[in-house]
Design a protein around this motif. Structure first.
Motif, PDB file in Angstrom:
ATOM      1  N   GLN B  30      11.530  -0.677  -1.862  1.00 16.39           N
ATOM      2  CA  GLN B  30      12.032  -0.723  -3.242  1.00 16.39           C
ATOM      3  C   GLN B  30      10.899  -0.987  -4.230  1.00 16.39           C
ATOM      4  OE1 GLN B  30      15.382  -3.374  -3.963  1.00 16.39           O
ATOM      5  NE2 GLN B  30      16.249  -2.816  -1.990  1.00 16.39           N
ATOM      6  N   GLY B  33       8.628   2.188  -4.586  1.00 17.08           N
ATOM      7  CA  GLY B  33       9.193   3.396  -5.176  1.00 17.08           C
ATOM      8  C   GLY B  33       9.014   4.567  -4.224  1.00 17.08           C
ATOM      9  N   ASP B  34       9.148   5.780  -4.754  1.00 15.45           N
ATOM     10  CA  ASP B  34       9.159   6.978  -3.914  1.00 15.45           C
ATOM     11  C   ASP B  34       7.907   7.081  -3.048  1.00 15.45           C
ATOM     12  OD1 ASP B  34      11.610   8.027  -4.978  1.00 15.45           O
ATOM     13  OD2 ASP B  34      10.486   8.528  -6.795  1.00 15.45           O
ATOM     14  N   VAL B  36       5.422   9.104  -0.778  1.00 19.78           N
ATOM     15  CA  VAL B  36       5.053  10.521  -0.677  1.00 19.78           C
ATOM     16  C   VAL B  36       4.130  10.814   0.514  1.00 19.78           C
ATOM     17  CG1 VAL B  36       5.406  10.945  -3.139  1.00 19.78           C
ATOM     18  CG2 VAL B  36       3.139  10.253  -2.324  1.00 19.78           C
ATOM     19  N   PHE B  37       3.619   9.772   1.132  1.00 23.19           N
ATOM     20  CA  PHE B  37       2.721   9.997   2.279  1.00 23.19           C
ATOM     21  C   PHE B  37       2.571   8.704   3.063  1.00 23.19           C
ATOM     22  CE2 PHE B  37      -1.619   9.941   4.135  1.00 23.19           C
ATOM     23  CZ  PHE B  37      -1.498  11.040   4.968  1.00 23.19           C
ATOM     24  N   GLU B  39       0.088   7.300   6.209  1.00 25.40           N
ATOM     25  CA  GLU B  39      -0.988   7.543   7.176  1.00 25.40           C
ATOM     26  C   GLU B  39      -0.773   6.611   8.354  1.00 25.40           C
ATOM     27  OE1 GLU B  39      -5.081   8.432   5.894  1.00 25.40           O
ATOM     28  OE2 GLU B  39      -5.581   6.619   6.991  1.00 25.40           O
ATOM     29  N   VAL B  55      -1.266   3.196   6.158  1.00 23.63           N
ATOM     30  CA  VAL B  55      -1.318   3.215   4.691  1.00 23.63           C
ATOM     31  C   VAL B  55      -0.076   3.930   4.208  1.00 23.63           C
ATOM     32  CG1 VAL B  55      -2.576   4.023   2.650  1.00 23.63           C
ATOM     33  CG2 VAL B  55      -3.840   3.224   4.658  1.00 23.63           C
ATOM     34  N   GLU B  57       1.683   5.581   0.788  1.00 21.59           N
ATOM     35  CA  GLU B  57       1.357   6.022  -0.571  1.00 21.59           C
ATOM     36  C   GLU B  57       2.650   6.320  -1.320  1.00 21.59           C
ATOM     37  OE1 GLU B  57      -1.884   7.282  -1.864  1.00 21.59           O
ATOM     38  OE2 GLU B  57      -3.111   7.395  -0.029  1.00 21.59           O
ATOM     39  N   SER B  58       2.816   5.669  -2.456  1.00 21.36           N
ATOM     40  CA  SER B  58       3.909   6.030  -3.362  1.00 21.36           C
ATOM     41  C   SER B  58       3.337   7.017  -4.381  1.00 21.36           C
ATOM     42  CB  SER B  58       4.454   4.788  -4.045  1.00 21.36           C
ATOM     43  OG  SER B  58       3.493   4.296  -4.953  1.00 21.36           O
ATOM     44  N   VAL B  59       4.174   7.479  -5.308  1.00 24.60           N
ATOM     45  CA  VAL B  59       3.656   8.374  -6.338  1.00 24.60           C
ATOM     46  C   VAL B  59       2.492   7.688  -7.056  1.00 24.60           C
ATOM     47  CG1 VAL B  59       4.195   9.711  -8.402  1.00 24.60           C
ATOM     48  CG2 VAL B  59       5.951   9.378  -6.667  1.00 24.60           C
ATOM     49  N   LYS B  60       2.641   6.402  -7.280  1.00 23.42           N
ATOM     50  CA  LYS B  60       1.671   5.696  -8.113  1.00 23.42           C
ATOM     51  C   LYS B  60       0.429   5.195  -7.396  1.00 23.42           C
ATOM     52  CE  LYS B  60       2.180   3.368 -11.740  1.00 23.42           C
ATOM     53  NZ  LYS B  60       1.826   4.412 -12.702  1.00 23.42           N
ATOM     54  N   ALA B  61       0.583   4.701  -6.157  1.00 20.93           N
ATOM     55  CA  ALA B  61      -0.558   4.001  -5.558  1.00 20.93           C
ATOM     56  C   ALA B  61      -0.498   3.987  -4.035  1.00 20.93           C
ATOM     57  CB  ALA B  61      -0.600   2.562  -6.081  1.00 20.93           C
ATOM     58  N   ALA B  62      -1.640   3.645  -3.444  1.00 27.78           N
ATOM     59  CA  ALA B  62      -1.734   3.500  -1.995  1.00 27.78           C
ATOM     60  C   ALA B  62      -1.638   2.013  -1.637  1.00 27.78           C
ATOM     61  CB  ALA B  62      -3.060   4.068  -1.505  1.00 27.78           C
ATOM     62  N   GLY B  82       6.480  15.014   7.683  1.00 26.62           N
ATOM     63  CA  GLY B  82       7.169  16.003   6.860  1.00 26.62           C
ATOM     64  C   GLY B  82       8.180  15.396   5.911  1.00 26.62           C
ATOM     65  N   PRO B  84       8.317  11.846   4.311  1.00 27.34           N
ATOM     66  CA  PRO B  84       7.964  10.450   4.014  1.00 27.34           C
ATOM     67  C   PRO B  84       9.067   9.692   3.262  1.00 27.34           C
ATOM     68  CG  PRO B  84       6.692  11.970   2.635  1.00 27.34           C
ATOM     69  CD  PRO B  84       7.418  12.804   3.640  1.00 27.34           C
TER      70      PRO B  84
END
Lengths: 381, 125
Positions: B30, B33-34, B36-37, B39, B55, B57-62, B82, B84
């Motif tokens: 939460q 946020g979203d 996206v990746f 690792e 690691v 990664e959200s849209v904003k940060a790792a 495929g 996340p």
């Protein structure tokens, strides 16, 4: 910035809270980074419908002098755009420059439409830079020209393919504007200053309104079925897809507008005549090419490269990423950064180093996602 | 009977026999946020409690994900490559990150149980 200072609130603070926004400190303000839908959904909504942004933290001011030519020339001493030939009701993007041609901030300048406002230019600068910008401008003005800050005004942005449809219901004059044009108007009877511009690559509007009326304007727009509130998180991913610079990241005191690939914002008369800070460097870079240039990068795979990641070619570091993340529209990682001009052609293959791994990347032309500004077709084209 | 334990860095561990399923807590997804990746480590990697393991990664940060326990990575959730977004949909279910074969199961006692983790989250509000 001194983080011990209490954070400021925009007039829409309560509205953000009521929507369940996650508020974060940004440029001294408490701002909504996202609403409950989340950044990906907000980003997608703006690209397909209309997103409403509170950008009231940005700095608004008037530059006022006796007549247009005098005021325009005063601003031309600080920034390289042609303000003298800016037509009434038109807007231009420019940069405040240091004597070395570095960028103090980037900003928007509007020449008001009304003849009685002749001699005034309307400025909008970045939130994080506004105190410094205004001090810099004020310190460099000739007698008879004054900078008037406008803290009594809020700023909303309505962005997306359905923005014009929404505006037509409340402010029909605005819906008829061309890209980078501005008018004073009324929105449901509320006095506003509207421009057809934005920071998403979409068609859209920026609406300046007195603080007291901002919540009413916000609520009226949000009540439209095409409109959702969008936070700063999606604002950042939208502008990155549009290939637009973020001050303090893609441009700063060390970068020149030519390095930043912003030469389009320096009109021909200024390129020839000079007469702006850093003109020597900028004219030299225009003639000889800059030492480095801002490019877009598409990364293979899904791992995003963030600001500060090294860009390499043939095993040697050749530059740095200045903005990077995940492009929701492309469902792929994208970045912007600086490389030597010899490596800047679209299609050039480079590596970006992320956590010690070299990720394959390709120079991409900007914008990453085609812009959809409301430009009138050019006559005789 | 399986039990879930948490770290103050918001990783969770669900022990199933001598293997622990590791991921980030629902609270963590939460906050991020979203996603996206992700690792993930290589299978066979030896991780140490508190060391870097993945690691996210959200849209904003790792953000780094630390190993909640010491052990060997015996499986990773390849579905995250495929999809996340599974981390957001079900952080403590289908959005798991890796399975560890524990080298020192006694470390488990140092982690927070569900009740203690909830109390800890209350202090963050």
């Amino acid at each position: 910035m001194d983080h011990s200072e209490p954070l400021l609130e925009t007039p829409l603070f309560s509205a953000h809270r009521a929507l369940g926004a996650r508020m974060v400190p940004f440029a001294g303000y408490q701002m909504p980074v996202q609403y409950p839908d989340g950044i990906l959904a907000e980003h997608g909504w703006t690209r397909t419908h209309a997103g409403l942004f509170d950008v009231s933290h940005m700095g608004q001011a008037l530059l006022r002098g006796p007549d247009h030519a005098t005021t325009a020339r005063a601003l031309e001493a600080l920034a390289p755009a042609d303000f003298l030939n800016l037509a009434p009701g038109k807007q231009r993007y420019s940069q405040l420059l240091t004597d070395d041609g570095g960028i103090i901030d980037d900003f928007m300048v509007t020449r008001p439409l009304a003849p009685e406002a002749d001699g005034t230019l309307i400025l909008v600068v970045n939130a994080a830079c506004k105190a410094g910008d205004f001090a810099h401008i004020a310190a460099h003005l000739p007698d008879g020209i004054t900078l008037i800050e406008r803290p009594e005004r809020a700023l909303l942005a309505l962005q997306g393919p359905e923005a014009a449809t929404v505006m037509a219901r409340h402010c029909p004059q605005a819906a008829a504007l061309d890209f980078m044009a501005a008018i004073p108007a009324t929105f449901d009877g509320i006095p506003v200053e509207v421009s057809r511009s934005g920071y998403t690559g979409e068609d859209g509007f920026e609406i300046s309104v007195e603080n007291d009326s901002a919540p009413l304007l916000w609520a009226a727009l949000l009540a439209e079925p095409e409109v959702k509130a969008i936070g700063l998180g999606a604002r950042d991913s939208l502008r990155l897809e549009a290939g637009l610079c973020l001050y303090g990241h893609d441009i700063d005191l060390a970068t020149s507008p030519i390095e930043a690939a912003l030469m389009w914002s320096i009109q021909k008369r200024r390129r020839i005549e000079g007469g702006f800070p850093g003109a020597e460097r900028i004219q030299h870079e225009l003639a000889q090419g800059p030492a480095r240039v801002r490019v877009g990068l598409r990364l293979e795979g899904r791992a995003p490269a963030r600001e500060g990641a090294e860009i390499a070619s043939g095993g040697a570091v050749v530059g740095l990423v200045t903005s990077g993340g995940f492009a929701p529209t492309l469902a792929a990682p994208i970045a912007m950064g600086y490389v030597p001009p010899a490596l800047s052609a679209p299609g050039t293959r480079l590596d970006v180093l992320v956590r010690g791994k070299a990720l394959a990347a390709t120079v991409a032309s900007l914008p990453f996602v085609p812009t959809r500004y409301a430009r009138k077709p050019k006559a005789g084209g | 009977m399986t039990s879930v334990r948490y770290t103050k860095d918001h990783e969770y561990v669900r022990v199933e026999g001598d293997v622990a399923v590791v991921g980030i807590s629902d609270y963590a997804q939460q906050q991020l946020g979203d996603v996206v990746f992700v690792e993930l480590p290589e299978i066979g990697k030896i991780v140490t409690k508190g060391g870097e393991a993945a690691v996210v990664e959200s849209v904003k940060a790792a953000s780094e994900v630390y190993a909640p326990l010491s052990g060997e990575v015996v499986e990773v959730n390849s579905e995250l490559e495929g999809a996340p977004g599974l981390v957001n949909e079900a952080a403590e279910g289908k959005g798991w990150f890796m399975k560890l074969k524990l080298s020192n199961p006694a470390e488990l006692d140092e982690l927070l149980n569900e009740h203690a983790y909830k109390d800890f989250l209350d202090t963050l509000a």
